[in-house]
Design a protein around this motif. Structure first.
Motif, short mmCIF file in Angstrom:
data_model
loop_
_atom_site.label_atom_id
_atom_site.label_comp_id
_atom_site.label_asym_id
_atom_site.label_seq_id
_atom_site.Cartn_x
_atom_site.Cartn_y
_atom_site.Cartn_z
N ALA A 249 0.83 -1.20 0.00
CA ALA A 249 0.00 0.00 0.00
C ALA A 249 0.86 1.26 0.00
CB ALA A 249 -0.93 -0.01 1.21
N LEU A 250 1.93 1.28 0.80
CA LEU A 250 2.83 2.43 0.81
C LEU A 250 3.50 2.62 -0.54
CD1 LEU A 250 4.49 1.95 4.32
CD2 LEU A 250 2.93 3.80 3.66
N HIS A 251 3.93 1.50 -1.14
CA HIS A 251 4.51 1.57 -2.48
C HIS A 251 3.48 2.09 -3.48
CE1 HIS A 251 7.11 0.50 -5.85
NE2 HIS A 251 6.05 -0.10 -6.41
N GLY A 252 2.22 1.66 -3.29
CA GLY A 252 1.16 2.06 -4.22
C GLY A 252 0.83 3.54 -4.16
N ILE A 253 1.04 4.19 -3.01
CA ILE A 253 0.74 5.62 -2.93
C ILE A 253 1.95 6.46 -3.29
CG2 ILE A 253 -1.07 5.27 -1.21
CD1 ILE A 253 0.87 6.28 0.93
N GLY A 254 2.99 5.79 -3.81
CA GLY A 254 4.10 6.55 -4.38
C GLY A 254 5.30 6.74 -3.49
N ILE A 255 5.43 5.96 -2.42
CA ILE A 255 6.61 6.09 -1.55
C ILE A 255 7.68 5.11 -2.04
CG2 ILE A 255 7.51 5.78 0.79
CD1 ILE A 255 4.83 6.59 1.86
N PRO A 256 8.80 5.59 -2.56
CA PRO A 256 9.85 4.69 -3.04
C PRO A 256 10.37 3.80 -1.92
CG PRO A 256 10.25 6.96 -3.76
CD PRO A 256 9.16 7.01 -2.74
#
Length: 360
Positions: A249-256
């Motif tokens: 989910a964190l990756h999905g909201i754009g956090i590298p």
């Protein structure tokens, strides 16, 4: 005129519910608004345009679907883990449905009494004393917490090493709490039953004697390193699945590199919702998850989407599976909704077990 006891308890419940609702709304609002307490301007300042936020939500389905599947996998994984702390072999199907009912109660009903419900129904259906069952569940949750702390510590070595430094103080507190709880459980596992037998020989405090004996049996897995290691091993799978879900989910909201930070958010959620019966659980969830996402570099809008969709995804996946287990077990939802009745029934089991002879 003095209110009767029943009426007084009713008013206390109503007051607690109102306070909990207000506190939950206040905490939840922090994901979407900033509170202006300086007196100049509006009291609530939107963090982002709310209409655009709603319009952008469908774009998150790409990570929401795997999040749902990973959160749903916690029910069978915890059913497998639970047997490692149970002295009596319980069929997987029965353990699965008991865990499913527990997550249903935890996510769909107030009070966060899912684990108590699991132990209570184990006592009713498998003839395992309630205190022993609750002790076995407690060891499972403790080992999950220990495993989670290990994953959080490892995340400091990932791409968020610098960012994670902001959480170093909280990490020290969490690790200290974890070590203290493990030490307490090990001490109880080793000394509760002997203390109960000592009281039995002295023919004093029979209720305390039986209670301590049941506690010792319930925590029996913690008496040996091998037993604790076995539970820890089986705890890796549900913790890793949930941490991976939040990492995706964190990756999905754009956090590298967000995959490495899922355990951090999960740890913050676990600490924020550690106490059962706290009436502001949903508000705490939104406050913690949105704050953690912003701290890791997400925009305010992305952090709010993260909090909203992970909450809805967790509730949808686990409540759906739990509802099937409730239906399979022919339980009535209105009975599960009566938290007071459940507490009274559990207390009755404790009182009944307290007058049973201590196990040899």
């Amino acid at each position: 005129m003095r209110l009767p006891n029943a009426g007084g308890r009713t008013w206390l419940k109503v007051l607690g519910a109102v306070v909990g609702l207000v506190l939950s709304v206040l905490l939840l609002s922090t994901a979407f608004f900033k509170w202006n307490l300086h007196g100049a301007g509006d009291l609530l300042i939107p963090r982002f345009p709310l209409r655009k936020f709603v319009q952008d939500l469908p774009g998150h389905l790409v990570w929401l679907v795997p999040f749902l599947l990973l959160q749903a996998s916690l029910v069978p994984l915890r059913a497998v883990q639970w047997q490692a702390t149970l002295r009596k072999p319980i069929p997987f199907r029965d353990r699965y449905h008991l865990v499913g009912i527990g997550v249903f109660v935890h996510n769909a009903l107030p009070g966060k009494l899912g684990e108590v419900t699991r132990a209570f129904l184990l006592a009713r259906t498998q003839n395992v004393p309630f205190i022993r069952g609750l002790g076995s569940v407690g060891v499972c949750k403790l080992m999950e917490f220990a495993c989670l702390m290990m994953l959080v510590a490892l995340s400091f070595l990932g791409p968020f090493g610098t960012t994670m430094a902001h959480f170093r103080g909280e990490m020290k507190v969490a690790v200290s709490l974890c070590i203290g709880l493990v030490a307490l459980v090990v001490l109880l596992a080793h000394w509760a039953a002997p203390l109960g037998r000592w009281l039995h020989k002295r023919h004093s405090l029979p209720r305390v004697e039986s209670f301590l004996s049941h506690v010792g049996e319930g925590l029996g897995t913690a008496r040996s390193f091998k037993g604790m290691a076995k539970v820890f091993f089986f705890s890796i799978f549900p913790v890793s699945a949930s941490a991976l879900a939040y990492g995706l989910a964190l990756h999905g909201i754009g956090i590298p590199g967000g995959l490495f930070a899922g355990a951090v958010v999960l740890g913050a959620i676990s600490l924020g919702q550690a106490l059962p019966g706290v009436p502001a659980g949903m508000g705490i969830y939104y406050f913690v998850t949105s704050w953690a996402a912003r701290s890791l570099g997400a925009s305010a809008e992305a952090a709010a989407a993260f909090a909203t969709l992970t909450h809805l995804g967790t509730v949808l996946s686990q409540v759906s599976l739990g509802a099937l287990s409730v239906h399979h077990s022919k339980l009535r939802i209105r009975d599960l909704r009566k938290g007071g009745r459940l507490a009274n029934a559990a207390a009755h089991h404790v009182a009944h077990e307290a007058v049973e002879p201590a196990p040899p």
